[in-house]
Design a protein around this motif. Structure first.
Motif, mmCIF file in Angstrom:
data_model
loop_
_atom_site.group_PDB
_atom_site.id
_atom_site.type_symbol
_atom_site.label_atom_id
_atom_site.label_comp_id
_atom_site.label_asym_id
_atom_site.label_seq_id
_atom_site.Cartn_x
_atom_site.Cartn_y
_atom_site.Cartn_z
ATOM 1 N N ALA A 108 0.826 -1.216 0.000
ATOM 2 C CA ALA A 108 0.000 0.000 0.000
ATOM 3 C C ALA A 108 0.855 1.260 0.000
ATOM 4 C CB ALA A 108 -0.944 -0.004 1.196
ATOM 5 N N GLN A 109 2.094 1.147 0.486
ATOM 6 C CA GLN A 109 2.993 2.306 0.499
ATOM 7 C C GLN A 109 3.595 2.581 -0.877
ATOM 8 O OE1 GLN A 109 5.916 2.060 3.730
ATOM 9 N NE2 GLN A 109 4.631 0.526 4.741
ATOM 10 N N PHE A 110 3.447 1.626 -1.791
ATOM 11 C CA PHE A 110 4.073 1.753 -3.105
ATOM 12 C C PHE A 110 3.040 1.476 -4.201
ATOM 13 C CE2 PHE A 110 7.138 -0.021 -0.025
ATOM 14 C CZ PHE A 110 8.006 1.068 0.064
ATOM 15 N N PRO A 111 2.092 2.386 -4.387
ATOM 16 C CA PRO A 111 0.988 2.137 -5.326
ATOM 17 C C PRO A 111 1.404 2.078 -6.789
ATOM 18 C CG PRO A 111 0.944 4.407 -4.531
ATOM 19 C CD PRO A 111 1.967 3.690 -3.709
ATOM 20 N N ASP A 112 2.620 2.525 -7.115
ATOM 21 C CA ASP A 112 3.057 2.505 -8.511
ATOM 22 C C ASP A 112 3.498 1.121 -8.972
ATOM 23 O OD1 ASP A 112 2.576 5.204 -8.813
ATOM 24 O OD2 ASP A 112 4.590 5.762 -8.166
ATOM 25 N N TYR A 113 3.657 0.191 -8.022
ATOM 26 C CA TYR A 113 4.103 -1.151 -8.381
ATOM 27 C C TYR A 113 2.910 -2.064 -8.641
ATOM 28 C CZ TYR A 113 8.594 0.454 -6.576
ATOM 29 O OH TYR A 113 9.749 1.163 -6.353
ATOM 30 N N LEU A 114 2.954 -2.752 -9.767
ATOM 31 C CA LEU A 114 1.930 -3.742 -10.064
ATOM 32 C C LEU A 114 2.042 -4.944 -9.142
ATOM 33 C CD1 LEU A 114 1.944 -3.897 -13.970
ATOM 34 C CD2 LEU A 114 0.020 -3.213 -12.531
#
Length: 259
Positions: free
Chosen positions: A72-78
């Motif tokens: 959730a801290q890294f929303p840019d990762y698929l």
């Protein structure tokens, strides 16, 4: 008088060309800086993942749950996950049922070989089913052997949002393109939907980018429009991203006058 007129015209054209080159180089380096920032951010995330005790666990549920709590801290990762040296995926934020093996993926092979950050070329994820770029980083045991490779997969929609950042202020008729080391388009502005994922290695422009790596050239782009391009490479050891900005001369001059 005629000689002075001709000389003045040639000098003005030369100055205009230099001005366009300066604009293109400035925009290219700004775009490249954004890409480099993303790569360095991914490195820091991967280093963090290698330090998690759950990465060393063979329990899929424990490992996946820990990664999911961080995702959730890294929303840019698929996706985020862990791969054994055999290439079998141990755990993943995105659930999977059948055995998934990535031993043939470039980022995985390079991470094993270099024991450093490694980037993929354009790929469609075997778990997510979406176009992405993946980065891998080795996790070492106490004896210094690779026990796993952790990875993150970047949604190419994110790269294309970077390409369209308003801070670049691209003039009308300009084009920004990001290519992987295989000559495949991974980001494009404008009109990314029609270009991302397309192979462009056969174009003279791409040949110039991949051989010279940094500079300027006048070429026809992906869309067949002739522009003055500035370009630069990000990466090393064959896992590059090539960033280019192409400016029509008239559009660039109008942009300078309105600045």
């Amino acid at each position: 008088a005629l000689g002075q007129t001709v000389y003045g015209s040639v000098r003005a054209q030369r100055q205009a060309t230099l001005a366009v080159q300066a604009d293109a180089l400035r925009l290219t380096h700004l775009a490249a800086a954004n890409q480099k920032q993303w790569v360095e951010g991914a490195r820091q995330v991967l280093i963090l993942l290698t330090q998690l005790p759950e990465v060393a666990s063979s329990d899929n549920s424990v490992c996946s749950a820990r990664l999911a709590s961080l995702s959730a801290q890294f929303p840019d990762y698929l996706n985020m996950g862990v791969v054994l040296p055999s290439g079998d995926v141990v755990c993943s934020v995105v659930p999977f049922t059948d055995t998934v093996n990535v031993a043939d993926r470039l980022y995985f092979q390079r991470a094993l070989q270099t024991r450093d950050l490694a980037m993929s070329s354009y790929q469609v994820g075997r778990i997510t089913g979406k176009p992405s770029l993946s980065l891998g980083y080795p996790s070492l045991d106490d004896s210094g052997q690779v026990r796993a490779v952790v990875f993150v997969s970047l949604d190419l929609a994110r790269l294309n949002r970077i390409a369209a950042e308003t801070e670049l202020r691209l003039p009308e008729g300009a084009a920004l393109t990001v290519l992987d080391g295989q000559g495949i388009v991974v980001a494009r502005y404008p009109d990314p939907k029609n270009w991302v994922g397309r192979q462009a290695a056969e174009l003279p422009l791409v040949d110039v980018l991949t051989t010279q790596r940094d500079g300027t050239t006048v070429q026809r782009g992906l869309d067949g429009v002739e522009r003055l391009y500035a370009f630069t490479a990000i990466g090393k050891n064959g896992e590059d991203l090539f960033v280019s900005v192409g400016l029509p001369r008239r559009a660039a001059r109008r942009a300078r006058r309105s600045a």
